[in-house]
Motif scaffolding. Structure first.
Motif, PDB file in Angstrom:
ATOM      1  N   PHE A 163       0.790  -1.224   0.000  1.00 12.18           N
ATOM      2  CA  PHE A 163       0.000   0.000   0.000  1.00 12.18           C
ATOM      3  C   PHE A 163       0.830   1.286   0.000  1.00 12.18           C
ATOM      4  O   PHE A 163       0.268   2.381   0.102  1.00 12.18           O
ATOM      5  N   ALA A 164       2.138   1.185  -0.129  1.00 16.00           N
ATOM      6  CA  ALA A 164       2.988   2.367  -0.016  1.00 16.00           C
ATOM      7  C   ALA A 164       2.579   3.473  -0.989  1.00 16.00           C
ATOM      8  O   ALA A 164       2.667   4.661  -0.662  1.00 16.00           O
ATOM      9  N   GLY A 165       2.091   3.094  -2.159  1.00 14.87           N
ATOM     10  CA  GLY A 165       1.730   4.093  -3.166  1.00 14.87           C
ATOM     11  C   GLY A 165       0.516   4.929  -2.821  1.00 14.87           C
ATOM     12  O   GLY A 165       0.281   5.972  -3.446  1.00 14.87           O
ATOM     13  N   ILE A 166      -0.267   4.495  -1.827  1.00 13.64           N
ATOM     14  CA  ILE A 166      -1.475   5.253  -1.469  1.00 13.64           C
ATOM     15  C   ILE A 166      -1.491   5.666  -0.004  1.00 13.64           C
ATOM     16  O   ILE A 166      -2.479   6.209   0.477  1.00 13.64           O
ATOM     17  N   PRO A 189      -9.838   1.325  -8.464  1.00 11.00           N
ATOM     18  CA  PRO A 189      -8.968   1.374  -9.651  1.00 11.00           C
ATOM     19  C   PRO A 189      -7.865   2.429  -9.579  1.00 11.00           C
ATOM     20  O   PRO A 189      -6.723   2.168  -9.970  1.00 11.00           O
ATOM     21  N   GLU A 190      -8.200   3.617  -9.069  1.00 15.57           N
ATOM     22  CA  GLU A 190      -7.170   4.650  -8.951  1.00 15.57           C
ATOM     23  C   GLU A 190      -6.131   4.257  -7.904  1.00 15.57           C
ATOM     24  O   GLU A 190      -4.931   4.515  -8.078  1.00 15.57           O
ATOM     25  N   GLY A 191      -6.584   3.610  -6.843  1.00 19.13           N
ATOM     26  CA  GLY A 191      -5.640   3.115  -5.840  1.00 19.13           C
ATOM     27  C   GLY A 191      -4.691   2.092  -6.422  1.00 19.13           C
ATOM     28  O   GLY A 191      -3.471   2.124  -6.167  1.00 19.13           O
ATOM     29  N   VAL A 192      -5.229   1.170  -7.225  1.00 17.29           N
ATOM     30  CA  VAL A 192      -4.378   0.162  -7.871  1.00 17.29           C
ATOM     31  C   VAL A 192      -3.364   0.845  -8.787  1.00 17.29           C
ATOM     32  O   VAL A 192      -2.181   0.467  -8.819  1.00 17.29           O
ATOM     33  N   LYS A 193      -3.812   1.855  -9.519  1.00 16.36           N
ATOM     34  CA  LYS A 193      -2.900   2.577 -10.406  1.00 16.36           C
ATOM     35  C   LYS A 193      -1.715   3.147  -9.628  1.00 16.36           C
ATOM     36  O   LYS A 193      -0.556   3.019 -10.052  1.00 16.36           O
ATOM     37  N   ARG A 194      -1.988   3.758  -8.491  1.00 18.01           N
ATOM     38  CA  ARG A 194      -0.919   4.341  -7.681  1.00 18.01           C
ATOM     39  C   ARG A 194      -0.024   3.264  -7.057  1.00 18.01           C
ATOM     40  O   ARG A 194       1.186   3.452  -6.939  1.00 18.01           O
ATOM     41  N   ILE A 195      -0.632   2.163  -6.659  1.00 19.46           N
ATOM     42  CA  ILE A 195       0.143   1.039  -6.120  1.00 19.46           C
ATOM     43  C   ILE A 195       1.105   0.503  -7.179  1.00 19.46           C
ATOM     44  O   ILE A 195       2.278   0.239  -6.906  1.00 19.46           O
ATOM     45  N   VAL A 196       0.600   0.356  -8.397  1.00 24.94           N
ATOM     46  CA  VAL A 196       1.418  -0.135  -9.507  1.00 24.94           C
ATOM     47  C   VAL A 196       2.561   0.830  -9.808  1.00 24.94           C
ATOM     48  O   VAL A 196       3.707   0.407 -10.033  1.00 24.94           O
TER      49      VAL A 196
END
Length: 214
Positions: A163-166, A189-196
């Motif tokens: 989860f570091a990206g969010i 979906p936006e959370g996944v994008k940031r995680i990726v």
């Protein structure tokens, strides 16, 4: 035999064309599986697209099972590591914490997974997690130590948190809310994008390692 991928060069522009395609198995739970999302919005499809946009010739196998624990991952790692798999992302442990599993048991399960990968000649990116203090400071400290210690012991790549990206700069759960589904547990979906976007560079490193393995 696992494929040998050569000539993968990480630069400011991504990866140069590789001689052979790299296949990565993403071993995880509902976060990997893409719980609550349309297929194309999930972690695996978004990560694969992100990598390909940077020149990586890669296929990612979704080996995420909703609700899975480290015990489940250890039980199915052997048949996850099929001959075409060159590398593996391991993202397990959240459900262990939700169930209050003894950290020593979780450590043993993850070690089993890493030993299986090593025996198969498969490079690994181990993704850790940040445990809350619900079970007390000793439980948190013991669980938090599992991932960096095993990564160091087995020579795997390591990312501190899925989860570091969010999480934002402060780690305040309120900052994450916009990037989570209504259950407050799974990314939207936006959370996944940031995680990726956060994990993607580590996966590029994983591909580079897989390309240099014998």
């Amino acid at each position: 035999m696992h494929k040998v991928v050569s000539g993968i060069v990480l630069s400011l522009f991504g990866f140069a064309a590789s001689a052979e395609q790299v296949t990565i198995a993403a071993l995880g739970d509902s976060l990997t599986q893409g719980y609550g999302l349309y297929q194309q919005e999930g972690f695996v499809p978004q990560l694969e697209s992100w990598l390909k946009a940077r020149g990586a010739d890669v296929i990612i196998i979704n080996a995420g099972v909703s609700g899975d624990t480290t015990a489940g991952g250890a039980a199915r790692v052997a048949w996850t590591l099929t001959p075409e798999v060159d590398a593996m992302i391991v993202a397990l442990g959240g459900n262990d914490v939700l169930r209050g599993v003894d950290p020593a048991v979780s450590r043993g399960n993850i070690e089993t997974i890493l030993q299986a990968a090593k025996a198969a000649g498969v490079e690994v990116l181990l993704i850790g997690l940040k445990v809350s203090g619900n079970y007390g400071p000793d439980y948190k400290a013991e669980f938090d130590a599992i991932y960096p210690e095993l990564a160091a012991a087995h020579g795997t790549l390591y990312a501190e948190s899925f989860f570091a990206g969010i999480e934002g700069e402060t780690g305040d759960p309120a900052e994450m809310r916009a990037f989570l589904q209504d259950d407050g547990l799974h990314p939207n979906p936006e959370g996944v994008k940031r995680i990726v976007e956060n994990l993607g560079p580590s996966v590029l490193d994983l591909i580079e390692r897989a390309g240099g393995s014998q």
